[in-house]
Design a protein around this motif. Structure first.
Motif, PDB file in Angstrom:
ATOM      1  N   UNK A  62      35.253  53.993  45.480  1.00 30.28           N
ATOM      2  CA  UNK A  62      36.267  53.277  46.249  1.00 30.28           C
ATOM      3  C   UNK A  62      37.558  54.082  46.322  1.00 30.28           C
ATOM      4  N   UNK A  63      37.933  54.686  45.191  1.00 24.51           N
ATOM      5  CA  UNK A  63      39.148  55.499  45.175  1.00 24.51           C
ATOM      6  C   UNK A  63      38.991  56.708  46.109  1.00 24.51           C
ATOM      7  N   UNK A  64      37.787  57.287  46.115  1.00 25.23           N
ATOM      8  CA  UNK A  64      37.571  58.432  46.995  1.00 25.23           C
ATOM      9  C   UNK A  64      37.672  58.018  48.457  1.00 25.23           C
ATOM     10  N   UNK A  65      37.135  56.829  48.794  1.00 24.95           N
ATOM     11  CA  UNK A  65      37.241  56.330  50.165  1.00 24.95           C
ATOM     12  C   UNK A  65      38.705  56.162  50.571  1.00 24.95           C
ATOM     13  N   UNK A  66      39.526  55.676  49.644  1.00 24.61           N
ATOM     14  CA  UNK A  66      40.944  55.506  49.936  1.00 24.61           C
ATOM     15  C   UNK A  66      41.618  56.852  50.179  1.00 24.61           C
ATOM     16  N   UNK A  67      41.252  57.857  49.367  1.00 22.56           N
ATOM     17  CA  UNK A  67      41.806  59.191  49.559  1.00 22.56           C
ATOM     18  C   UNK A  67      41.372  59.759  50.912  1.00 22.56           C
ATOM     19  N   UNK A  68      40.116  59.534  51.278  1.00 19.61           N
ATOM     20  CA  UNK A  68      39.605  60.037  52.549  1.00 19.61           C
ATOM     21  C   UNK A  68      40.324  59.374  53.719  1.00 19.61           C
ATOM     22  N   UNK A  69      40.612  58.079  53.574  1.00 17.67           N
ATOM     23  CA  UNK A  69      41.332  57.376  54.632  1.00 17.67           C
ATOM     24  C   UNK A  69      42.768  57.868  54.746  1.00 17.67           C
ATOM     25  N   UNK A  70      43.376  58.205  53.611  1.00 20.37           N
ATOM     26  CA  UNK A  70      44.760  58.686  53.617  1.00 20.37           C
ATOM     27  C   UNK A  70      44.861  60.116  54.144  1.00 20.37           C
ATOM     28  N   UNK A  71      43.787  60.907  53.953  1.00 22.41           N
ATOM     29  CA  UNK A  71      43.782  62.302  54.388  1.00 22.41           C
ATOM     30  C   UNK A  71      42.529  62.545  55.236  1.00 22.41           C
ATOM     31  N   UNK A  72      42.476  61.989  56.437  1.00 20.08           N
ATOM     32  CA  UNK A  72      41.239  62.046  57.232  1.00 20.08           C
ATOM     33  C   UNK A  72      41.038  63.397  57.900  1.00 20.08           C
ATOM     34  N   UNK A  73      39.778  63.671  58.260  1.00 19.21           N
ATOM     35  CA  UNK A  73      39.469  64.814  59.094  1.00 19.21           C
ATOM     36  C   UNK A  73      39.814  64.482  60.547  1.00 19.21           C
ATOM     37  N   UNK A  74      39.962  65.516  61.356  1.00 18.72           N
ATOM     38  CA  UNK A  74      40.188  65.353  62.783  1.00 18.72           C
ATOM     39  C   UNK A  74      38.853  65.238  63.510  1.00 18.72           C
ATOM     40  N   UNK A  75      37.989  64.385  62.979  1.00 20.21           N
ATOM     41  CA  UNK A  75      36.643  64.269  63.512  1.00 20.21           C
ATOM     42  C   UNK A  75      36.260  62.794  63.583  1.00 20.21           C
ATOM     43  N   UNK A  76      35.597  62.421  64.674  1.00 15.79           N
ATOM     44  CA  UNK A  76      35.237  61.029  64.907  1.00 15.79           C
ATOM     45  C   UNK A  76      33.722  60.873  64.871  1.00 15.79           C
ATOM     46  N   UNK A  77      33.255  59.906  64.086  1.00 12.45           N
ATOM     47  CA  UNK A  77      31.859  59.479  64.164  1.00 12.45           C
ATOM     48  C   UNK A  77      31.769  58.423  65.257  1.00 12.45           C
ATOM     49  N   UNK A  78      31.038  58.703  66.323  1.00 15.71           N
ATOM     50  CA  UNK A  78      30.910  57.733  67.406  1.00 15.71           C
ATOM     51  C   UNK A  78      30.297  56.438  66.880  1.00 15.71           C
ATOM     52  N   UNK A  79      29.322  56.566  65.998  1.00 16.33           N
ATOM     53  CA  UNK A  79      28.793  55.396  65.293  1.00 16.33           C
ATOM     54  C   UNK A  79      29.523  55.328  63.955  1.00 16.33           C
ATOM     55  N   UNK A  80      30.314  54.286  63.708  1.00 15.03           N
ATOM     56  CA  UNK A  80      31.155  54.239  62.508  1.00 15.03           C
ATOM     57  C   UNK A  80      30.344  54.423  61.215  1.00 15.03           C
ATOM     58  N   UNK A  81      30.947  55.162  60.283  1.00 15.79           N
ATOM     59  CA  UNK A  81      30.260  55.461  59.027  1.00 15.79           C
ATOM     60  C   UNK A  81      29.948  54.203  58.218  1.00 15.79           C
ATOM     61  N   UNK A  82      30.756  53.175  58.393  1.00 15.18           N
ATOM     62  CA  UNK A  82      30.526  51.947  57.632  1.00 15.18           C
ATOM     63  C   UNK A  82      29.163  51.338  57.939  1.00 15.18           C
ATOM     64  N   UNK A  83      28.629  51.598  59.129  1.00 13.64           N
ATOM     65  CA  UNK A  83      27.336  51.023  59.512  1.00 13.64           C
ATOM     66  C   UNK A  83      26.175  51.640  58.741  1.00 13.64           C
ATOM     67  N   UNK A  84      26.356  52.877  58.266  1.00 12.66           N
ATOM     68  CA  UNK A  84      25.260  53.522  57.534  1.00 12.66           C
ATOM     69  C   UNK A  84      25.691  53.984  56.147  1.00 12.66           C
ATOM     70  N   UNK A  85      26.809  53.440  55.658  1.00  9.17           N
ATOM     71  CA  UNK A  85      27.234  53.727  54.289  1.00  9.17           C
ATOM     72  C   UNK A  85      27.510  55.185  53.993  1.00  9.17           C
ATOM     73  N   UNK A  86      27.929  55.947  54.995  1.00  9.53           N
ATOM     74  CA  UNK A  86      28.248  57.368  54.840  1.00  9.53           C
ATOM     75  C   UNK A  86      27.070  58.183  54.318  1.00  9.53           C
ATOM     76  N   UNK A  87      25.866  57.720  54.587  1.00  7.39           N
ATOM     77  CA  UNK A  87      24.686  58.422  54.096  1.00  7.39           C
ATOM     78  C   UNK A  87      24.313  59.575  55.032  1.00  7.39           C
ATOM     79  N   UNK A  88      23.722  60.615  54.426  1.00  6.69           N
ATOM     80  CA  UNK A  88      23.144  61.698  55.209  1.00  6.69           C
ATOM     81  C   UNK A  88      21.683  61.354  55.502  1.00  6.69           C
ATOM     82  N   UNK A  89      21.100  61.845  56.605  1.00  4.02           N
ATOM     83  CA  UNK A  89      21.674  62.829  57.530  1.00  4.02           C
ATOM     84  C   UNK A  89      22.552  62.228  58.625  1.00  4.02           C
ATOM     85  N   UNK A  90      22.729  60.882  58.615  1.00  4.32           N
ATOM     86  CA  UNK A  90      23.525  60.272  59.684  1.00  4.32           C
ATOM     87  C   UNK A  90      24.952  60.806  59.703  1.00  4.32           C
TER      88      UNK A  90
END
Length: 558
Positions: free
Chosen positions: A440-468
């Motif tokens: 959870x803390x890592x997710x907060x850090x990622x939200x505070x310092x995001x990449x300049x990249x968009x997942x067209x299908x939101x990551x929350x739908x697949x739990x940030x799992x690979x290969x999605x």
């Protein structure tokens, strides 16, 4: 070791080797026909490239004959791996000499072997060289300028099935630095050349540089040809990472199938294995040795000594290397043909050659089956330098359509990743009330310092799992300053086609209640050259394509 034990070990190795003849033949033929990067399992090749610090864009460009704009150590490693450059530089030799300092000559019960220092006071060798505490108690090991005694009363662990022994040695200030071992896969792939450090017949330390070729990978062992080696010899890759512990081999034979010596004479067990001519060598995979060592129940001082093998090395300063690799990829992308329509049409026709009715289930099977390489989520290495470039070699934000210099986003994302990693390490080092809160803390850090990249299908739908998460077909550029909206203002057709791809590739994740809206976006916003380029670039990296870019009319079958 008795002659019966020697013959038994050789027979077991030969049976393993000959039992894999068909697989080995196919692998060697593939290396000769297709090259090193296309023979081993795709996930193993990807991990190997990751260890080299390169990716498929750079690898495929170099393989096609392009000269990297900056020819640094990583590009040299890659060129050497694929056989484009067989020369070795002074740095390669110097690194080998440094690594070999941890390789010592073991003397026990009147016989010689090779051992590797894997912690400040722990030595790894073959168990048939050092099978018991009693024999180890009289053993010693010589390094370049120091000789120390074995101390099995402090630590002794032997595994007969994997043929390895780890024993304590005297810890003195003059011991050479130990070699840190790597448990993860990705240290060598089929067709790769290997290096061996050994003490033939108990003589001086010698190097067999790039004289061995990896021809097979089994669950616990690897086979390489030609097979020079002595018991406990250390098998390295070109980065001087330990790949395997040599323990046996397949003898060369005469016309009657009987083993022969290195000078072609009949061999008998009383001559010892050092006189044998070898057809192939067999090593125990170092990852399997480490796994067995980690899983053996130990307590007290012995467990503390073992922990020194697995002590994490200081975290490397990877920011500069990551930035450099991304900028090299960008330079390559700027020098390539942006989109070759003729070649892409031919590739498209081959890809769908067996599709007669493009039903969803049929397309799903094709997309999954051909998704052979599955890169992790690293937009700085592939999305910005090549995949998402527009014809003017700029990036464009998915939401605003604003043009962005790719180098700016690369530098911004590398800085964000470095800051995020630094803060997460600080958080972990400071301790948290509940270790379960770290994700959870890592997710907060990622939200505070995001990449300049968009997942067209939101990551929350697949739990940030690979290969999605790393699937390039639904990754697009956005600027962090953009206000995220559920409906993009630009490129709705591209968004629709990426989402439709995801819906077919990963069934059950996307809510299909918006399907009619996506189809409308698809029809009203035709495929662009940017999408054609993306599709071809991603196919080169991942292996699969987006059917709704290649055949827009197929959307009716979804």
């Amino acid at each position: 070791m008795t002659s019966d034990a020697l013959q038994s070990r050789l027979a077991t190795t030969r049976a393993r080797y000959e039992g894999r003849a068909a697989q080995r033949k196919r692998g060697c033929a593939s290396v000769a026909r297709r090259g090193v990067l296309h023979t081993d399992a795709p996930h193993r090749v990807t991990r190997r490239l990751d260890r080299l610090g390169v990716d498929w864009q750079l690898a495929s460009s170099v393989e096609r004959g392009a000269s990297p704009p900056v020819r640094g150590p990583r590009e040299l490693d890659l060129e050497r791996l694929i056989g484009r450059d067989t020369l070795v530089d002074a740095g390669f030799l110097e690194s080998g000499v440094q690594a070999a300092r941890a390789v010592g000559r073991l003397h026990v019960a009147g016989r010689w072997g090779t051992g590797l220092l894997i912690a400040p006071s722990l030595l790894l060798t073959a168990s048939h060289v050092l099978p018991s505490v009693t024999e180890a108690a009289s053993g010693s090991v010589e390094f370049d300028d120091v000789r120390v005694a074995c101390r099995p009363e402090l630590f002794f662990l032997s595994d007969m099935a994997l043929d390895f022994t780890v024993v304590a040695v005297e810890e003195v200030p003059t011991l050479p630095p130990h070699l840190s071992l790597i448990e993860q896969e990705g240290k060598a792939i089929l067709g790769e050349r290997l290096n061996v450090v050994l003490f033939p017949a108990g003589g001086p330390k010698q190097f067999a540089l790039r004289a061995h070729v990896l021809v097979d990978v089994l669950e616990n062992f690897v086979h390489y040809e030609a097979g020079v080696g002595t018991s406990g010899a250390v098998v390295f890759n070109d980065q001087w990472e330990v790949v395997a512990l040599h323990h046996s081999g397949v003898p060369a034979t005469d016309d009657g199938g009987e083993p022969v010596t290195s000078d072609g004479l009949p061999w008998s067990p009383d001559l010892g294995e050092q006189r044998l001519a070898w057809r192939a060598g067999e090593g125990v995979r170092i990852s399997r040795i480490l796994r067995a060592l980690r899983e053996r129940p130990l307590s007290g001082p012995a467990a503390q000594l073992r922990a020194r093998v697995f002590d994490p090395a200081p975290a490397p300063a990877e920011t500069d290397a990551e930035l450099r690799a991304a900028l090299v990829n960008l330079d390559i992308g700027r020098s390539r043909v942006y989109y070759d329509a003729v070649a892409d049409r031919a590739a498209r026709d081959r890809y769908y050659a067996d599709i007669t009715v493009p039903h969803r289930s049929v397309l799903h099977g094709l997309l999954e089956r051909t998704h052979v390489r599955r890169p992790a989520y690293r937009p700085v290495r592939m999305v910005y330098p090549w995949v998402d470039l527009h014809p003017d070699l700029k990036l464009r934000s998915l939401h605003s359509g604003a043009a962005v210099d790719p180098e700016d986003l690369i530098r911004a994302d590398v800085a964000a990743e470095a800051a995020r990693t630094r803060r997460f390490r600080e958080l972990a080092a400071g301790g948290v009330p509940d270790p379960g809160t770290l994700p959870e803390e890592f997710d907060l850090l990622e939200a505070a310092l995001p990449f300049n990249c968009e997942h067209v299908v939101p990551q929350a739908l697949f739990g940030k799992r690979e290969p999605m998460r790393g699937d390039l077909h639904h990754l697009f550029t956005r600027e962090t300053g953009d206000a995220d909206t559920s409906q993009p203002r630009e490129g709705r057709g591209a968004v629709a086609r990426a989402t439709l791809y995801f819906l077919v590739r990963y069934p059950g994740i996307v809510d299909e209640r918006r399907l009619s809206e996506l189809v409308a976006w698809h029809r009203n916003d035709p495929v662009t050259e940017h999408e054609l380029h993306r599709n071809a670039a991603i196919a080169e990296i991942q292996g699969n394509r987006n059917p709704f870019i290649d055949h827009p009319g197929w959307v009716l079958d979804v």
